[in-house]
Design an enzyme around this catalytic site. Structure first.
Site, PDB file in Angstrom:
ATOM      1  N   GLU A  43      -0.962  47.091   5.578  1.00  8.05           N
ATOM      2  CA  GLU A  43      -2.145  47.169   4.704  1.00  8.05           C
ATOM      3  C   GLU A  43      -1.875  46.362   3.437  1.00  8.05           C
ATOM      4  O   GLU A  43      -1.015  46.728   2.634  1.00  8.05           O
ATOM      5  CB  GLU A  43      -2.430  48.625   4.360  1.00  8.05           C
ATOM      6  CG  GLU A  43      -3.529  48.836   3.344  1.00  8.05           C
ATOM      7  CD  GLU A  43      -3.611  50.271   2.854  1.00  8.05           C
ATOM      8  OE1 GLU A  43      -3.997  50.476   1.680  1.00  8.05           O
ATOM      9  OE2 GLU A  43      -3.283  51.194   3.628  1.00  8.05           O
ATOM     10  N   LYS A 133      -8.137  59.515   4.843  1.00 11.77           N
ATOM     11  CA  LYS A 133      -6.925  59.314   4.045  1.00 11.77           C
ATOM     12  C   LYS A 133      -6.833  60.403   2.975  1.00 11.77           C
ATOM     13  O   LYS A 133      -7.675  60.462   2.070  1.00 11.77           O
ATOM     14  CB  LYS A 133      -6.976  57.925   3.395  1.00 11.77           C
ATOM     15  CG  LYS A 133      -5.903  57.654   2.343  1.00 11.77           C
ATOM     16  CD  LYS A 133      -6.125  56.272   1.759  1.00 11.77           C
ATOM     17  CE  LYS A 133      -5.243  56.022   0.545  1.00 11.77           C
ATOM     18  NZ  LYS A 133      -5.437  54.668   0.002  1.00 11.77           N
TER      19      LYS A 133
END
Length: 212
Positions: A43, A133
């Protein structure tokens, strides 16, 4: 690699490297080091200068491989569209943004919004988020996963923030489908010690493999 394959890869690997860096060179050096350490899901955050171009370059470099490049710290739909066009296969946000989720769903890109409460989790699911998340993860303990899953057994959770080698396995054993780790993984880059970054990546992979 389509959306469902990306989600499956994240759940299979169970580990996302969150890359923050001061400049492009440091970012590329970090990516190379964590790759050598065995981490496959990367990421690249929007806090990195030139992040969109880096995502574009890395997406081309790893096209056809088992490495998955995504974008993090995506705060708005305009940025979401930019990183999707650059080749990001998943989009992560630190908060719940309806516009970001809708943009990703429009183009069938995996989206992982940040949530902190059951209310936000439900809203994210209703909007079509793929993985939730838990951020910042260090506000909670791994037991929060079972608390969330009480009313929401259908949801997939991933903590980010405060995840290190010592607790990554515990988070996964508690029900997280994956964990995201940044500063604990890449700390060595601050002094140019990319060997340390690689070794830390290996430690994370080893720890996660124990609880697959």
């Amino acid at each position: 690699m389509d959306k469902w394959t990306v989600i499956s890869r994240i759940k299979e690997e169970k580990l996302i490297a969150v890359v923050r860096a001061e400049d492009k060179k440091q970012c590329l050096d970090i990516i190379e080091a964590i790759g050598k350490g065995g981490i496959k899901i990367i990421e690249i955050t929007m806090t990195v200068p030139g992040a969109v171009d880096i995502i574009k370059d890395m997406s081309k470099k790893y096209a056809g491989s088992d490495v998955v490049i995504g974008a993090g710290t995506v705060l708005d739909e305009e940025t979401a569209r930019m990183v999707i066009l650059a080749g990001a296969k998943f989009v992560v946000s630190p908060m719940l943004s309806e516009n970001v989720i809708r943009m990703c769903n429009r183009y069938k890109i995996a989206v992982i919004p940040g949530i902190m409460t059951v209310k936000e989790a439900v809203e994210a699911l209703e909007l079509g988020a793929d993985i939730l998340k838990i951020f910042p993860g260090n506000v909670y303990s791994p037991s929060v996963i079972s608390a969330f899953k009480g009313p929401l057994p259908q949801a997939d959770f991933m903590p980010t923030g405060g995840v290190d080698v010592d607790n990554a396995g515990e988070w996964i054993r508690s029900g997280a489908v994956a964990v995201g780790t940044g500063s604990s993984l890449t700390r060595g880059a601050k002094t140019g010690d990319y060997e340390a970054v690689m070794e830390k990546a290996k430690e994370f992979v080893e720890e996660v493999n124990k609880v697959r």
